[in-house]
Scaffold this motif. Structure first.
Motif, PDB file in Angstrom:
ATOM      1  N   THR A   1     -14.024 -13.030  66.518  1.00 17.66           N
ATOM      2  CA  THR A   1     -12.822 -13.831  66.342  1.00 17.66           C
ATOM      3  C   THR A   1     -11.775 -13.075  65.535  1.00 17.66           C
ATOM      4  O   THR A   1     -10.597 -13.063  65.902  1.00 17.66           O
ATOM      5  CB  THR A   1     -13.164 -15.161  65.645  1.00 17.66           C
ATOM      6  OG1 THR A   1     -14.163 -15.833  66.420  1.00 17.66           O
ATOM      7  CG2 THR A   1     -11.953 -16.052  65.511  1.00 17.66           C
ATOM      8  N   SER A   2     -12.188 -12.423  64.457  1.00 17.97           N
ATOM      9  CA  SER A   2     -11.216 -11.689  63.653  1.00 17.97           C
ATOM     10  C   SER A   2     -10.681 -10.480  64.416  1.00 17.97           C
ATOM     11  O   SER A   2      -9.501 -10.133  64.281  1.00 17.97           O
ATOM     12  CB  SER A   2     -11.816 -11.263  62.312  1.00 17.97           C
ATOM     13  OG  SER A   2     -12.970 -10.507  62.506  1.00 17.97           O
ATOM     14  N   TYR A   3     -11.500  -9.833  65.242  1.00 20.25           N
ATOM     15  CA  TYR A   3     -11.017  -8.728  66.055  1.00 20.25           C
ATOM     16  C   TYR A   3      -9.975  -9.225  67.060  1.00 20.25           C
ATOM     17  O   TYR A   3      -8.929  -8.601  67.240  1.00 20.25           O
ATOM     18  CB  TYR A   3     -12.170  -8.039  66.788  1.00 20.25           C
ATOM     19  CG  TYR A   3     -11.714  -6.927  67.681  1.00 20.25           C
ATOM     20  CD1 TYR A   3     -11.423  -5.679  67.168  1.00 20.25           C
ATOM     21  CD2 TYR A   3     -11.538  -7.129  69.050  1.00 20.25           C
ATOM     22  CE1 TYR A   3     -10.975  -4.659  67.982  1.00 20.25           C
ATOM     23  CE2 TYR A   3     -11.088  -6.120  69.871  1.00 20.25           C
ATOM     24  CZ  TYR A   3     -10.817  -4.883  69.334  1.00 20.25           C
ATOM     25  OH  TYR A   3     -10.368  -3.879  70.146  1.00 20.25           O
ATOM     26  N   LYS A   4     -10.267 -10.334  67.724  1.00 21.49           N
ATOM     27  CA  LYS A   4      -9.331 -10.878  68.720  1.00 21.49           C
ATOM     28  C   LYS A   4      -8.031 -11.346  68.063  1.00 21.49           C
ATOM     29  O   LYS A   4      -6.956 -11.197  68.642  1.00 21.49           O
ATOM     30  CB  LYS A   4      -9.968 -12.035  69.488  1.00 21.49           C
ATOM     31  CG  LYS A   4     -10.966 -11.572  70.510  1.00 21.49           C
ATOM     32  CD  LYS A   4     -10.273 -10.717  71.518  1.00 21.49           C
ATOM     33  CE  LYS A   4     -11.198 -10.269  72.600  1.00 21.49           C
ATOM     34  NZ  LYS A   4     -10.532  -9.472  73.611  1.00 21.49           N
ATOM     35  N   LEU A   5      -8.111 -11.911  66.860  1.00 16.40           N
ATOM     36  CA  LEU A   5      -6.892 -12.287  66.156  1.00 16.40           C
ATOM     37  C   LEU A   5      -6.085 -11.050  65.789  1.00 16.40           C
ATOM     38  O   LEU A   5      -4.848 -11.068  65.823  1.00 16.40           O
ATOM     39  CB  LEU A   5      -7.226 -13.102  64.910  1.00 16.40           C
ATOM     40  CG  LEU A   5      -7.717 -14.524  65.174  1.00 16.40           C
ATOM     41  CD1 LEU A   5      -8.148 -15.190  63.882  1.00 16.40           C
ATOM     42  CD2 LEU A   5      -6.647 -15.338  65.868  1.00 16.40           C
ATOM     43  N   GLY A   6      -6.769  -9.961  65.465  1.00 15.48           N
ATOM     44  CA  GLY A   6      -6.084  -8.698  65.206  1.00 15.48           C
ATOM     45  C   GLY A   6      -5.395  -8.165  66.445  1.00 15.48           C
ATOM     46  O   GLY A   6      -4.276  -7.636  66.374  1.00 15.48           O
ATOM     47  N   VAL A   7      -6.053  -8.301  67.593  1.00 20.26           N
ATOM     48  CA  VAL A   7      -5.437  -7.869  68.856  1.00 20.26           C
ATOM     49  C   VAL A   7      -4.214  -8.729  69.170  1.00 20.26           C
ATOM     50  O   VAL A   7      -3.166  -8.204  69.565  1.00 20.26           O
ATOM     51  CB  VAL A   7      -6.458  -7.925  70.018  1.00 20.26           C
ATOM     52  CG1 VAL A   7      -5.780  -7.779  71.365  1.00 20.26           C
ATOM     53  CG2 VAL A   7      -7.509  -6.852  69.850  1.00 20.26           C
ATOM     54  N   LEU A   8      -4.336 -10.040  68.961  1.00 18.77           N
ATOM     55  CA  LEU A   8      -3.182 -10.921  69.203  1.00 18.77           C
ATOM     56  C   LEU A   8      -2.028 -10.579  68.258  1.00 18.77           C
ATOM     57  O   LEU A   8      -0.863 -10.553  68.677  1.00 18.77           O
ATOM     58  CB  LEU A   8      -3.587 -12.382  69.037  1.00 18.77           C
ATOM     59  CG  LEU A   8      -4.377 -12.982  70.194  1.00 18.77           C
ATOM     60  CD1 LEU A   8      -4.912 -14.350  69.825  1.00 18.77           C
ATOM     61  CD2 LEU A   8      -3.518 -13.059  71.421  1.00 18.77           C
ATOM     62  N   ALA A   9      -2.350 -10.307  66.999  1.00 19.64           N
ATOM     63  CA  ALA A   9      -1.302  -9.928  66.046  1.00 19.64           C
ATOM     64  C   ALA A   9      -0.659  -8.608  66.445  1.00 19.64           C
ATOM     65  O   ALA A   9       0.567  -8.462  66.372  1.00 19.64           O
ATOM     66  CB  ALA A   9      -1.892  -9.824  64.645  1.00 19.64           C
TER      67      ALA A   9
END
Length: 124
Positions: free
Chosen positions: A63-71
């Motif tokens: 989840t934190s990786y995907k939020l980083g990708v979205l950011a």
């Protein structure tokens, strides 16, 4: 959310990006910056949907990786106006990293869900 649906979303994202890129290349109506902007928006939407749909099965690191990708995808929209020379290179790099990670996770999840062979007992 089962693994087939998760893989389907990532495959759909990949196919949409490839088809939009091919369509823009064949039609020749879009500039590269506009094409990459549309690709960022499509991928960001599909990644947000994937994250929302799989919120119960994903780990915190995923989840934190995907939020980083979205950011990073949203930051790329700002880079488009600030550093236009680096925009295509950075965008293609972020999209490639995202797709490689998606297929790695899908393959890992499919391998983990396959039935394992039973260990046979050896007779003494």
């Amino acid at each position: 959310m089962n693994t087939k649906f998760h893989t389907y979303i990532h495959t759909l994202s990949f196919v949409l990006v490839i088809s939009i890129a091919i369509w823009a290349t064949v039609m020749g109506t879009l500039q590269t910056k506009d094409l990459l902007t549309y690709l960022i928006l499509v991928v960001a939407f599909l990644e947000a949907f994937s994250l929302w749909a799989g919120r119960k099965i994903h780990s915190e690191t995923h989840t934190s990786y995907k939020l980083g990708v979205l950011a990073s995808l949203m930051i790329l929209l700002g880079i488009k106006s600030m550093l236009p020379a680096f925009f295509p290179t950075i965008t293609i790099t972020v999209l490639a990293i995202n797709f490689v990670y998606n297929f790695y996770i899908s393959n890992k999840r499919i391998r983990r869900s396959q039935p394992r062979a039973k260990k046979r007992l050896k007779f003494k």
